[in-house]
Enzyme design. Sequence first.
Site: not given
Ligand code: EPZ
Length: 415
Positions: A21-22, A91, A115, A120-124, A303, A325, A395
């Site tokens: 999926k990812n 998301r 979510c 899970r903000p998108i600030d980065l 995960d 995480i 999902r």
């Molecule tokens: C990906 O999510 C995966 N989803 C997630 O899998 C997985 O848990 C995660 O990576 C970590 O490995 C997909 O690939 C579709 P992150 P993503 O950005 O990209 C914080 C599943 O169950 N963060 O690495 O959203 C965030 O809040 C899903 O299959 C910010 O603060 O993960 C989190 O605490 C769930 N600001 C941490 O970083 C940002 O701009 C990790 O997020 C982005 C993220």
Amino acid sequence: MKYKLKGVKKLEGIVNISGSKNASLPILAATILNGKKATIYNLPDIKDVKTTLKILELLGCKVDKKKNKVIIDSSNMDKYTVPHDLMRELRSSVILAGSIIGRFKRAIFSYPGGCEIGARPIDLHIENFKKIGINIEENAGYIVCNCDKIKTAEVHLEFPSVGATENLILASILSDAELTITNAAMEPEIVDLQEFLNRMGAKVYGAGTNCIKVVGVKRLKEVSYTIMPDRIETGTFLAMCAATSGNLELKNTNYNHIIPVLDKLEEAGCKIEKDKNNIYIEAKKRLRAIDIKTLPYPGFPTDMQSIFLGMLCNAKGTSVITENIFENRFKCVPELNRMGAKIKIEGNTAIVKGVRRLTGTEVRATDLRGGIALVIAGLTANGYTKIENIGFIERGYEKLETKLTKIGASIYKER
Ligand code: EPZ
């Protein structure tokens, strides 16, 4: 819809692992970039993939689903706004922003709702988009991105965010810039994305390490690609087998992607053998309690955290599980405790006191991986377990009931 499970069942037999999926979601987003056809094999037939394909069609792509492949033709794609309702449904569709900007140098999408596993903000994503020359305005919940041209830059991610790493790569593929990302995420799904992009003629280097380089190109060609196996589905079936003292052979997978999970299963008392594409697991007796700390790849994957929670409910001893995480990824705990588990939450740590046997009851899924933790509990519990909100589970898991029934589970859907 609900799942109805009857415990106690030992799982035995063979499971074919589906596509990841990812890896699928960012690769589907990347098909926008070539303005031609992309043929994708081994896409899992799951809700998140269906939603992403629906968004691609809404953006003007032609999507042709065949038996074992999907052909996406983005030549007539003419929209660059991701519909709000679909943004909220998925998301991770924020990943489309990078590829839409990559193609059209502009994109409009709505702020993805917090979510079920935290903000899970998108600030980065946003702050680093700005560093590569993308102008961002936020109004009325929409994020409007415009860019004359992507700038050569070196960006350092404050946290190795998977999504932010993928989005920055996608935004810079079609440019005359060079992008270096340090403290990049190192997940295998990013390596799969790099392979796909380079097969189209992109120039991406270093995926799988914490330093990724993109050298922009002018155009991309048609492509065919096969999605990597799903490492979390692999870990899920291993955990189900471990929890039910069963023995399984997993086929079409890649053990290299889940070494920490295999190590922890052996520590808990399972016997694991592996070759290139298969993993054999045998769990003769009650698991031993173990301690887990989730970390970015190559550490123990977040995960798999809820999945191990479900697996360790009836282990011998007390397990300590620390989630580093996401800030809210223990939502399945109250549901597991309703089945007789003894789990206490202290900050970002769950303390799991193993009990001899859980008792089936009515529970509800709270998120994708928390939902599958309830399925694991239902397999090991006395009596019947009914799980509501199984849309979360669908999902991310393809043909779950079929795969489970084939290896001895008693599970079926009911209204
Ligand atoms: C990906 O999510 C995966 N989803 C997630 O899998 C997985 O848990 C995660 O990576 C970590 O490995 C997909 O690939 C579709 P992150 P993503 O950005 O990209 C914080 C599943 O169950 N963060 O690495 O959203 C965030 O809040 C899903 O299959 C910010 O603060 O993960 C989190 O605490 C769930 N600001 C941490 O970083 C940002 O701009 C990790 O997020 C982005 C993220």
